[in-house]
Design an enzyme around this catalytic site. Sequence first.
Site, mmCIF file in Angstrom:
data_model
loop_
_atom_site.group_PDB
_atom_site.id
_atom_site.type_symbol
_atom_site.label_atom_id
_atom_site.label_comp_id
_atom_site.label_asym_id
_atom_site.label_seq_id
_atom_site.Cartn_x
_atom_site.Cartn_y
_atom_site.Cartn_z
ATOM 1 N N TYR A 38 12.818 14.668 19.737
ATOM 2 C CA TYR A 38 13.408 14.785 17.929
ATOM 3 C C TYR A 38 14.955 14.796 17.991
ATOM 4 O O TYR A 38 15.280 15.806 18.826
ATOM 5 C CB TYR A 38 12.469 14.895 17.635
ATOM 6 C CG TYR A 38 12.356 15.233 15.746
ATOM 7 C CD1 TYR A 38 11.528 14.212 15.083
ATOM 8 C CD2 TYR A 38 12.957 15.748 15.018
ATOM 9 C CE1 TYR A 38 11.054 14.185 13.986
ATOM 10 C CE2 TYR A 38 13.018 15.257 13.774
ATOM 11 C CZ TYR A 38 12.209 14.931 13.791
ATOM 12 O OH TYR A 38 11.571 14.343 11.985
ATOM 13 N N VAL B 288 -5.887 -2.869 3.576
ATOM 14 C CA VAL B 288 -5.479 -1.916 2.549
ATOM 15 C C VAL B 288 -6.621 -1.336 3.594
ATOM 16 O O VAL B 288 -7.521 -1.032 3.125
ATOM 17 C CB VAL B 288 -5.559 -1.700 1.968
ATOM 18 C CG1 VAL B 288 -5.577 -0.230 1.121
ATOM 19 C CG2 VAL B 288 -4.277 -2.710 0.994
ATOM 20 N N SER C 235 5.762 9.281 2.226
ATOM 21 C CA SER C 235 6.245 10.041 2.684
ATOM 22 C C SER C 235 7.413 9.626 3.800
ATOM 23 O O SER C 235 7.753 10.006 5.066
ATOM 24 C CB SER C 235 5.441 11.156 3.058
ATOM 25 O OG SER C 235 4.929 10.448 4.173
ATOM 26 N N PRO D 125 0.671 -1.875 0.085
ATOM 27 C CA PRO D 125 -0.242 0.120 0.321
ATOM 28 C C PRO D 125 0.614 1.311 0.384
ATOM 29 O O PRO D 125 1.656 1.237 0.317
ATOM 30 C CB PRO D 125 -0.844 0.173 1.793
ATOM 31 C CG PRO D 125 -0.821 -1.119 1.634
ATOM 32 C CD PRO D 125 0.910 -1.977 1.381
ATOM 33 N N TYR D 126 0.370 2.219 -0.459
ATOM 34 C CA TYR D 126 1.016 3.494 -1.484
ATOM 35 C C TYR D 126 0.096 4.703 -1.015
ATOM 36 O O TYR D 126 -0.260 4.489 -1.376
ATOM 37 C CB TYR D 126 2.122 3.566 -2.607
ATOM 38 C CG TYR D 126 3.077 4.189 -2.608
ATOM 39 C CD1 TYR D 126 4.520 3.883 -2.734
ATOM 40 C CD2 TYR D 126 2.616 5.529 -3.284
ATOM 41 C CE1 TYR D 126 5.211 5.113 -2.808
ATOM 42 C CE2 TYR D 126 3.884 7.263 -3.398
ATOM 43 C CZ TYR D 126 5.559 6.299 -3.223
ATOM 44 O OH TYR D 126 5.983 7.245 -3.335
ATOM 45 N N GLY D 127 0.708 5.517 0.024
ATOM 46 C CA GLY D 127 0.145 6.834 0.067
ATOM 47 C C GLY D 127 0.607 7.863 -0.522
ATOM 48 O O GLY D 127 0.167 7.933 -2.027
ATOM 49 N N ARG E 9 17.258 19.315 3.578
ATOM 50 C CA ARG E 9 18.039 18.033 3.248
ATOM 51 C C ARG E 9 18.340 16.932 2.686
ATOM 52 O O ARG E 9 19.438 16.677 2.212
ATOM 53 C CB ARG E 9 16.848 16.822 4.249
ATOM 54 C CG ARG E 9 17.776 15.651 5.192
ATOM 55 C CD ARG E 9 17.359 14.183 3.575
ATOM 56 N NE ARG E 9 16.512 14.538 2.800
ATOM 57 C CZ ARG E 9 15.394 13.862 3.001
ATOM 58 N NH1 ARG E 9 15.441 13.062 4.184
ATOM 59 N NH2 ARG E 9 14.441 13.994 2.258
#
Length: 534
Positions: free
Chosen positions: A452, A266, A132, A127-129, A391
């Site tokens: 972070y 999915v 990111s 599955p790919y949205g 980056r």
Amino acid sequence: MVATTTRSWWGWGVQEQALDAEEVSALERRVATLAAGHDLTAHEPPTPSDELLPPVRVTPPGSLEALCTSDPRERAAHTHGKAFRDVVRNLRGDLRNAPDLVARPRSERDVVELLDWCSTAGLAAIPYGGGSSVVGGVEPRFDDDLAGAVSIDLTGMDQVLEVDRTSRAARIQAGVLGPSLEAQLRPYDLTLRHFPQSFEFSSLGGWLATRAGGHFATVRTHIDDFTQAMRVVTPTGVVQSRRLPGSGAGPSPDRLFLGSEGALGVVTEAWMRLQRRPTHRAGASVRFTDFDRAVAAVREIAQSWLDPANCRLLDAAEAYLNAGTSVSGGVLVLGFESADHPVDDALRRAVEIGLAHGGTHAPPDVAAGAGSRDAPADAWRTAFLRMPYLRDALAQRSVIAETFETATTWQAFPALHAAVTLAATEALRSICGAGVVTCRFTHVYPDGPAPYYGVYAPGRWDGLVAQWDEIKAAVSEAILTHGGTITHHHAVGRDHRPWYDRQRPDPYAAALRGAKSALDPAGVLNPGVLVDRA
């Protein structure tokens, strides 16, 4: 006239928003200061071509042919996520793990048929949205006997299907990206208000599958808090949970799929809790000369139930590098918002807490409120949005620039922070010769912070990925050894698996493998993520 943009296949975002000449010049000057004599040659990405990619091994059945493509640019763009190591491999033309096909379903029925085909043919279904992921979560990287890999891109399923204004919720397709989602909710004067750094290029389904962290620094920190019900397609059937404000009827079905990273099913749509758009805002920053006292101030604010929307503590290095602010201890960026009432009193009290712990406060340029401006906060906010493009430019110039995150209790934080900082610093010194480590809090809870960390160091073009992997391993060991989580909001993917396997309890791992076996008997859903194939 609407400006057109081109999504970068190899790096972050869109090509038109990459660093301009002035930004590149300023960046190179900073690098020269950090690492005198570093080779600043900019490496350009190759053009995706059939020669650069592995051969396509599969052919879709006629009923699915119109949904699938083997176009080289599409395959290349769906090979990796957007982590530093992904960007470097793209720049070097390392696309060995490219999917054979990219499928773009237009309906849930298409998803069902794609999973049926993959299960029968023994093809990995990934599955790919928005793509990111920074943990190898969408990469067809696995050592298995599968016949090929299909990247199932859900961005064609991008509609708000239904709005319940009374309950303040909406039924939304999983492929919608952040900006489109907010645009579709705006006519109702409602918002999901989930703004991860990847907001512009990530999807609702991706947020759900990875338990993404978002806009709010306190209380509603993860997408879980906004999820009312989910609909998930698995190879053995469709799971639809019931819309309820809360329930004690056994373990939650939604909790099984939230954070499942496409390994169990999915996500095709979800009912999400919405809110009115805020009309009252107030913000300020507090500076500290001592980082430990700044941490104590943040802890008191987190335990006060003032519930700031923004409560980000930047250490001295983070404040200098990404906000242009020189302090010896750190900067606390505070923000409050509400759709119902003024928030000036809450901000005032939070600032008082900061001052009681030795902080100093410079009032914003205008009176606190919706129009107030705070220089350090504004500078950091601008830098925050530009960080991924920065980056990429650093990666092109052989500079290691990457992040890692965790969460721990307030009691354990001092020891964890010291250990992680030491591990990162020593790794940078031994691997790169020099480097800088920064820290900020992205989210805070009454019982602990989510620190972070950023790492910046001169690298070698022919060894950037190996160098980062060695640094990452060192800091991951420090995190796990000192009681932190291997990830607070970046998910597990494939990159965190070695430490995730050690973090989770063994009986739970067995239960997760059981769920995988029941929902995905052929083991084709995102192999290697969370659990291994049986």
